[in-house]
Design a protein around this motif. Structure first.
Motif, short mmCIF file in Angstrom:
data_model
loop_
_atom_site.label_atom_id
_atom_site.label_comp_id
_atom_site.label_asym_id
_atom_site.label_seq_id
_atom_site.Cartn_x
_atom_site.Cartn_y
_atom_site.Cartn_z
N GLY A 60 0.81 -1.21 0.00
CA GLY A 60 0.00 0.00 0.00
C GLY A 60 0.84 1.26 0.00
N PRO A 61 0.22 2.42 0.12
CA PRO A 61 0.93 3.70 0.00
C PRO A 61 1.85 4.02 1.17
CG PRO A 61 -1.35 4.07 0.63
CD PRO A 61 -1.22 2.62 0.32
N ASN A 62 1.74 3.27 2.28
CA ASN A 62 2.55 3.60 3.46
C ASN A 62 3.67 2.61 3.72
OD1 ASN A 62 0.78 5.82 4.12
ND2 ASN A 62 -0.67 4.31 4.89
N VAL A 63 4.11 1.92 2.67
CA VAL A 63 5.16 0.92 2.82
C VAL A 63 6.38 1.51 3.54
CG1 VAL A 63 6.87 -0.45 1.57
CG2 VAL A 63 4.50 -0.50 0.86
N GLY A 64 6.88 0.78 4.52
CA GLY A 64 8.05 1.22 5.26
C GLY A 64 7.74 2.03 6.50
N LEU A 65 6.50 2.53 6.62
CA LEU A 65 6.09 3.26 7.80
C LEU A 65 5.47 2.29 8.81
CD1 LEU A 65 4.49 6.43 6.13
CD2 LEU A 65 6.84 6.10 6.95
N TRP A 66 5.24 2.79 10.03
CA TRP A 66 4.77 1.93 11.11
C TRP A 66 3.45 2.43 11.68
CZ3 TRP A 66 7.77 -2.22 13.28
CH2 TRP A 66 9.00 -2.44 12.61
N GLY A 67 2.63 1.48 12.10
CA GLY A 67 1.35 1.81 12.71
C GLY A 67 1.05 0.84 13.83
N PRO A 68 -0.13 0.94 14.45
CA PRO A 68 -0.49 0.03 15.53
C PRO A 68 -0.81 -1.36 15.00
CG PRO A 68 -2.35 1.44 15.00
CD PRO A 68 -1.20 1.94 14.17
N TYR A 69 -0.38 -2.37 15.72
CA TYR A 69 -0.70 -3.75 15.38
C TYR A 69 -2.22 -3.89 15.26
CZ TYR A 69 -1.57 -8.72 16.44
OH TYR A 69 -2.04 -10.02 16.45
N ALA A 70 -2.67 -4.49 14.15
CA ALA A 70 -4.10 -4.56 13.86
C ALA A 70 -4.81 -5.70 14.56
CB ALA A 70 -4.31 -4.68 12.34
N GLY A 71 -4.06 -6.64 15.11
CA GLY A 71 -4.69 -7.75 15.81
C GLY A 71 -5.15 -8.84 14.85
N ALA A 72 -5.42 -9.99 15.40
CA ALA A 72 -5.88 -11.12 14.61
C ALA A 72 -6.92 -11.90 15.40
CB ALA A 72 -4.71 -12.04 14.24
N THR A 73 -7.82 -12.55 14.69
CA THR A 73 -8.89 -13.32 15.32
C THR A 73 -8.55 -14.80 15.28
OG1 THR A 73 -10.54 -11.70 14.60
CG2 THR A 73 -11.35 -13.89 15.21
N SER A 74 -8.71 -15.46 16.42
CA SER A 74 -8.47 -16.90 16.46
C SER A 74 -9.72 -17.64 15.99
CB SER A 74 -8.11 -17.33 17.88
OG SER A 74 -6.84 -16.80 18.25
N GLU A 75 -9.49 -18.73 15.30
CA GLU A 75 -10.59 -19.46 14.65
C GLU A 75 -11.37 -20.33 15.63
OE1 GLU A 75 -11.14 -22.27 10.71
OE2 GLU A 75 -9.94 -20.45 10.74
N SER A 76 -12.65 -20.49 15.34
CA SER A 76 -13.46 -21.48 16.05
C SER A 76 -14.31 -22.23 15.03
CB SER A 76 -14.36 -20.83 17.11
OG SER A 76 -15.29 -19.95 16.51
N GLN A 77 -14.53 -23.52 15.29
CA GLN A 77 -15.32 -24.38 14.41
C GLN A 77 -16.34 -25.16 15.24
OE1 GLN A 77 -12.71 -26.79 11.94
NE2 GLN A 77 -11.36 -25.05 11.50
N THR A 78 -17.50 -25.36 14.66
CA THR A 78 -18.58 -26.03 15.37
C THR A 78 -18.82 -27.43 14.82
OG1 THR A 78 -19.69 -23.92 15.87
CG2 THR A 78 -21.04 -25.91 15.97
N VAL A 79 -18.85 -28.39 15.72
CA VAL A 79 -19.08 -29.80 15.36
C VAL A 79 -20.50 -30.17 15.80
CG1 VAL A 79 -18.33 -32.17 15.69
CG2 VAL A 79 -16.64 -30.31 15.69
N THR A 80 -21.33 -30.59 14.84
CA THR A 80 -22.72 -30.89 15.13
C THR A 80 -23.06 -32.33 14.74
OG1 THR A 80 -23.31 -28.58 14.66
CG2 THR A 80 -25.11 -30.18 14.71
N ILE A 81 -23.65 -33.05 15.68
CA ILE A 81 -24.10 -34.41 15.41
C ILE A 81 -25.60 -34.37 15.10
CG2 ILE A 81 -24.32 -36.75 16.34
CD1 ILE A 81 -22.05 -36.07 18.28
N THR A 82 -25.98 -34.94 13.99
CA THR A 82 -27.40 -34.95 13.60
C THR A 82 -27.90 -36.39 13.51
OG1 THR A 82 -26.79 -34.92 11.25
CG2 THR A 82 -27.19 -32.79 12.32
#
Length: 243
Positions: A60-82
């Motif tokens: 992007g246009p700000n290559v080489g500059l620094w900003g706040p860490y944007a964070g990341a989301t940890s995954e979750s998955q649902t197991v369903t018995i039918t």
């Protein structure tokens, strides 16, 4: 003669989040991209406090500059018995490895134990809530080495289930892991070493020092530091975290 009133902002430096002097002689000079920081979140009193987690723009246009860490989301998955099975077992497959048979009416703890027994997975890498089966789905959360990652979706086999009406097991991704930020700010690099004065509408770029290795007292970091489980995992080779 200029008799206009001028004001200057001051702050008292607080590095109580630092656990030792290791790494402090080797800070790196970087350039912050001021518009990347939010006034009310990152510098409500006019200063970004030391201890804020930073990342570097790689596209992007700000290559080489620094900003706040944007964070990341940890995954979750649902197991369903039918199909309301009344006996038998099912299996889960993660990243090419398949669990031993899990009882149709297993508890969340039993599902966690089965997944934690897979090669390359430990009990610190997953959480399991919900259950017991078959009436209540299980929610598998990925943490530890998988924190903040978009992990492969598990698959399931219900061929060992008995009774009921055509029993089966499905897996869906409840929350996708990773970050939608593709500019580089989703990759944490280090902590701001000096509290830095910012002014909305002022300079777009400002120099600052980065602490890129050391010992961090997590419970002393500023409330808006941005440190999350994914960042702790990513920075484990450079930083030692206490608390």
């Amino acid at each position: 003669m200029d008799i206009s009133v001028t004001t200057e902002a001051w702050t008292v430096e607080n590095r109580s989040w630092l656990g030792s002097r290791d790494g402090t002689p080797y800070t790196e000079s970087i350039t912050l991209h001021v518009p990347s920081f939010t006034a009310n979140l990152h510098y409500p009193d006019g200063f970004i406090p030391s201890g804020i987690l930073l990342a570097k723009y790689t596209s992007g246009p700000n290559v080489g500059l620094w900003g706040p860490y944007a964070g990341a989301t940890s995954e979750s998955q649902t197991v369903t018995i039918t199909g309301s099975p009344t006996g038998g077992t099912f299996t889960l497959t993660f990243d090419g490895e398949t669990t031993a048979g899990i009882a149709y009416n297993a508890s969340a703890a039993a599902v966690k134990d089965a997944l934690a027994a897979l090669p390359g997975v430990t009990g610190n890498d997953i959480t399991v809530t919900g259950g017991p089966g078959p009436g209540t789905p299980f929610v598998v959360g990925f943490k530890g080495q998988f924190a903040g990652e978009n992990v492969p979706q598990m698959t399931a086999s219900g061929s060992g289930l008995t009774g009921g009406s055509t029993p089966a097991v499905t897996v869906t991704t409840t929350t996708a892991g990773g970050s939608g930020n593709t500019s580089g700010l989703d990759v944490p690099e280090g902590f701001l070493w000096n509290s830095t004065h910012l002014r909305a509408g002022g300079a777009e770029r400002i120099g600052a020092p980065l602490l890129w290795r050391g010992v961090i007292r997590v419970n002393r970091l500023p409330a808006n530091s941005g440190l999350d489980e994914a960042a702790r995992t990513a920075l484990a080779a450079k930083f030692r975290f206490k608390g």
